[in-house]
Write a protein that holds these residues in place. Sequence first.
Motif, short mmCIF file in Angstrom:
data_model
loop_
_atom_site.label_atom_id
_atom_site.label_comp_id
_atom_site.label_asym_id
_atom_site.label_seq_id
_atom_site.Cartn_x
_atom_site.Cartn_y
_atom_site.Cartn_z
N ALA A 141 -67.61 19.61 -107.15
CA ALA A 141 -66.71 19.93 -106.22
C ALA A 141 -66.02 21.23 -105.86
O ALA A 141 -66.00 21.62 -104.83
CB ALA A 141 -65.41 18.95 -106.40
N VAL A 142 -65.80 21.88 -107.02
CA VAL A 142 -65.32 23.27 -106.95
C VAL A 142 -66.31 24.09 -106.36
O VAL A 142 -66.04 25.02 -105.61
CB VAL A 142 -64.77 23.93 -108.37
N TYR A 159 -54.47 13.98 -116.50
CA TYR A 159 -55.82 13.90 -117.19
C TYR A 159 -55.31 13.85 -118.89
O TYR A 159 -56.08 13.12 -119.39
CB TYR A 159 -56.62 15.23 -117.01
N LEU A 182 -57.79 20.97 -106.05
CA LEU A 182 -59.06 21.17 -106.74
C LEU A 182 -58.51 22.29 -107.76
O LEU A 182 -59.39 22.14 -108.62
CB LEU A 182 -59.95 21.95 -105.62
N GLY A 221 -60.83 19.55 -115.60
CA GLY A 221 -62.18 19.57 -115.96
C GLY A 221 -62.31 20.75 -117.03
O GLY A 221 -63.21 20.34 -118.15
N THR A 222 -61.76 21.88 -116.89
CA THR A 222 -61.92 22.68 -118.05
C THR A 222 -61.31 22.19 -119.50
O THR A 222 -61.65 22.47 -120.39
CB THR A 222 -61.26 24.09 -117.62
N LEU A 265 -57.78 19.94 -110.35
CA LEU A 265 -59.02 19.24 -111.21
C LEU A 265 -59.80 20.33 -111.98
O LEU A 265 -60.37 19.74 -112.90
CB LEU A 265 -59.78 18.65 -109.76
N LEU A 266 -59.73 21.40 -111.23
CA LEU A 266 -60.30 22.63 -112.17
C LEU A 266 -59.94 22.62 -113.53
O LEU A 266 -60.64 22.79 -114.49
CB LEU A 266 -60.49 23.80 -111.64
N LEU A 307 -65.99 13.42 -115.52
CA LEU A 307 -64.83 14.21 -114.86
C LEU A 307 -65.59 15.73 -114.56
O LEU A 307 -65.47 16.32 -113.50
CB LEU A 307 -63.85 14.26 -115.51
N THR A 319 -53.46 18.29 -114.30
CA THR A 319 -53.99 18.58 -115.48
C THR A 319 -53.20 17.66 -116.70
O THR A 319 -53.79 17.01 -117.58
CB THR A 319 -53.69 20.03 -115.99
N VAL A 379 -65.95 17.33 -110.96
CA VAL A 379 -65.28 18.71 -110.96
C VAL A 379 -66.02 20.01 -110.60
O VAL A 379 -65.90 20.81 -109.75
CB VAL A 379 -64.10 19.09 -111.91
#
Lengths: 77, 506
Positions: free
Chosen positions: B199-200, B13, B321, B328-329, B324-325, B192, B10, B196
Amino acid sequence: MQRFVVLPTTRTGWLLLAAFVAVIGAGIWPVIGWINRATLLLGLPLIVVWSYLVIFACVAVMAIANHCIEWEDEPHE
Amino acid sequence: MNSVWPLVITLVYVAIAMLIGLRARAGQHMNTLEEWGVAGRSMGPVTLYLLIAAGSVSAYTFMGAPGWAYSKGVAVFYVAIYLAYLALVAWYFGPKVWAFGERFGHVTQASAIADRYQSPGLGALAALVMSVGSIAYAVLQTVGSAYILFVMSGGWIPVWLGVVLVLSCIAVYLYISGQRAIGRTNAFQGILMLIVAWAVGLWAVHSATGGLSFGAVFERIQAEHGEFLTLPGAGGDMSFSFWTTSIIVSMLSFMPPVWTQWMSASSARTIRRSATWLPTYYVVILPMVVVGFIGIYSLPELERADTVVLEYAMAHLPVVLVGLLGAGTLAASMSSSEPFIHSVALSWGKDVLQPLLGLSNARTAMLTRWLILPLMALIIAPLAIAEPGSLVMILLIGLGFASQVLPAFIGMFFWPRASWLGVMAGVVTGFLVTVALTTLWPHPLGIHAGFWGLMLNLPVFIVVSLVTAPAPADVIERFFRIAAPHGLTRLGRAIPDERESPGWSR
């Protein structure tokens, strides 16, 4: 001046307006009531499938409208 | 969750977003509103596509929408439909707004309103009231960002620190690169989020069913919780009328950042091309919503519905993941908050302080850039840290008001006879009705309060416009040469070249 408004001025313009109204109508009541069933299509709930059909119909209508506008803008003999 | 990787991913990012935002300036001088405000009207179709798409997909997509699926079911898809309809709105109005800006020098929505109605007061009023909803929206997204940092750090980064961290990042690149930073970071964030989300979503489906088909999830929901597959939904509160009026009201809410985005395009054609493909982006919503449906039977006892994806991910997904979530959020909330912060500062500077203090354009541009700092430090950060319970109510009222500004746009795009007094009367009437029907008697007969507001607003607007003086003829003519390039139509009789006749300005 009070009676002047902006409306389509060609047949193509009116057809495009009708197409825009049709895709908007497809996503709201009463149409949404007709597909409001707890059945699955392609593994997805009917409302989900319908929502994405409406979404991609929006793309199609705008793509056609672009084609019409660009055709009108080009010089023709 | 004990792993440090989600927090590391995170924060990586955040660092990348910061770098992209700082480099977005690309040697341009940011000392004019044209540059800082609308990126010198330079954005191409791909950047604009991702700018608008990422701006409209907020933390709601990663938290709120799965939460709605978890608590209500398919009713959540009204959001996907209205977002697609916003693309239709962008396709029609965007090129005209761009042309207004390019020819008349507008950089904000309120400056276009002030110019069309020759009323700086109406412009300032529009700027101030539109900023209520915009600030509430930016605060909610900031709260979402801080919450993500809190969860990803396992509580190590408290909410107040998350707010400060996120706002500081945005402040630095927004000050330095303005709208160009928003364009570049949103492009990155948009890609992104798409990766994400899928994928999630696919990983969650695989962990829940052993396969990759969404069908297995919905077959189980159909067998055990059929009420989630139809309206009015499991909560019983999403009637056909509320679905329909929510879509219409949301579609007709012309939020100021959207205008700024349209004005940032390199040409009118760019906006049409971006808008045409914009609905395709909303496939991002589907996998996240499917995780919400999985939560119905795998996490039946959740206290907060909007945490369903995070809870499921932390329980069932690999740490990479989960990280990445989180990224992404965070991308979703930052990409939505920064356009609102930018547009509020832009509009306060251009439409309120410049006419009030009689500032030059150069001084206004300098002041506007600095305005983001007090706006963040004195308003957004304290509100985000305090998290007042009425924030959602403020947002609902703000968004309800946004739709009540519709008469101003009818007079700009469709009806030359509209007057500033007519607009003012309609807006005030609609606003009062919307506030009353949001707070005192919420959504009577299952119809959205903003829709009730419009039903009173529009007749008042028309009647008052007809009995008061319109804007000067030359102003109307220059606006409607853009809004109606093929001429106006007299109701009941088409006169394509009517604007050339002496009767046009009567």
